[in-house]
Motif scaffolding. Structure first.
Motif: not given
Length: 238
Positions: A133-143
């Motif tokens: 899935w690629g680099q894990k984002p920090k924000s819940e919305q982006e995840k």
């Protein structure tokens, strides 16, 4: 082989064996011999309730799904039973989901896999994320956004029993999904049913040997089973 290998013949065998085991006459005949073989009271006298072709077509339209040929055969011969299971808390649960009667449970389960895995993604204790899935984002919305895009590529899962689902493709693999804790529960209908309801089939010693041999063969091949999207989740739990 004592246990049929042909799909339709196997379903008919399961129906005959289980209904005989559930029959009051059979249970009464063995009660005095060995209590270990007694059914729970709620299932004595139970019968499988299959669907007609027209009912299957109605279900497909209602839920916007398309069953595979083998799944249709399962629905026509077995499908569900004429009562609900009484659990240890004296609550009623579907033994196998009834696509005509159990609408609330089925709609809940159709969203189960997505909601369960999303919960593990957003839960700091689980912190679930796949490398693909690629680099894990920090924000819940982006995840959630990335997960939705990835999940949309996955094959549809259709509920069968509890948190067991069939992968709706030609392989008919059965998965057990509890959050990201996802495993292959059966390589196909035959493998799955021989384990899920083995106690209801009253297997002989020789038949149990066949099941043991089947398990050894099927579980050995699990690591090679290619299931889009789900394969990586299954592997992450190995």
């Amino acid at each position: 082989m004592l246990i049929p290998t042909n799909t339709v013949s196997f379903f008919k065998w399961v129906k005959k064996r289980s209904e005989h085991y559930w029959s009051k006459e059979y249970q009464d005949s063995i009660a005095s011999k060995d209590e270990i073989y007694k059914c729970e009271k709620w299932i004595i006298g139970a019968k499988w309730v299959g669907l007609t072709e027209s009912q299957i077509e109605e279900v497909e339209k209602k839920y916007q799904v398309t069953f595979t040929d083998k799944h249709k055969a399962f629905l026509q011969i077995l499908h569900s039973i004429d009562r609900k299971e009484v659990n240890e808390y004296l609550e009623e649960d579907p033994f196998f989901y009834n696509w005509i009667r159990d609408e609330e449970e089925i709609r809940y389960r159709l969203n189960w896999a997505f909601e369960q895995i999303l919960f593990d993604i957003l839960n700091p204790r689980c912190n679930f994320w796949l490398k693909s899935w690629g680099q894990k984002p920090k924000s819940e919305q982006e995840k959630e956004h990335i997960f939705k895009e990835q999940f949309a590529k996955s094959p549809q899962l259709l509920p069968i029993k509890s948190h067991r689902f069939i992968v709706n493709d030609h392989q008919n693999t059965i998965l057990s999904i509890w959050g990201s804790d996802t495993i292959i529960y059966g390589q196909n209908f035959r493998h799955y049913l021989l384990n899920e309801i083995s106690e209801h089939l009253n297997l002989s010693t020789e038949e149990r040997k066949e099941v043991d041999a089947l398990n050894a063969k099927e579980y050995k091949s699990i690591e090679y089973q290619k299931i889009p999207f789900w394969r990586e989740i299954i592997s992450s739990n190995s």
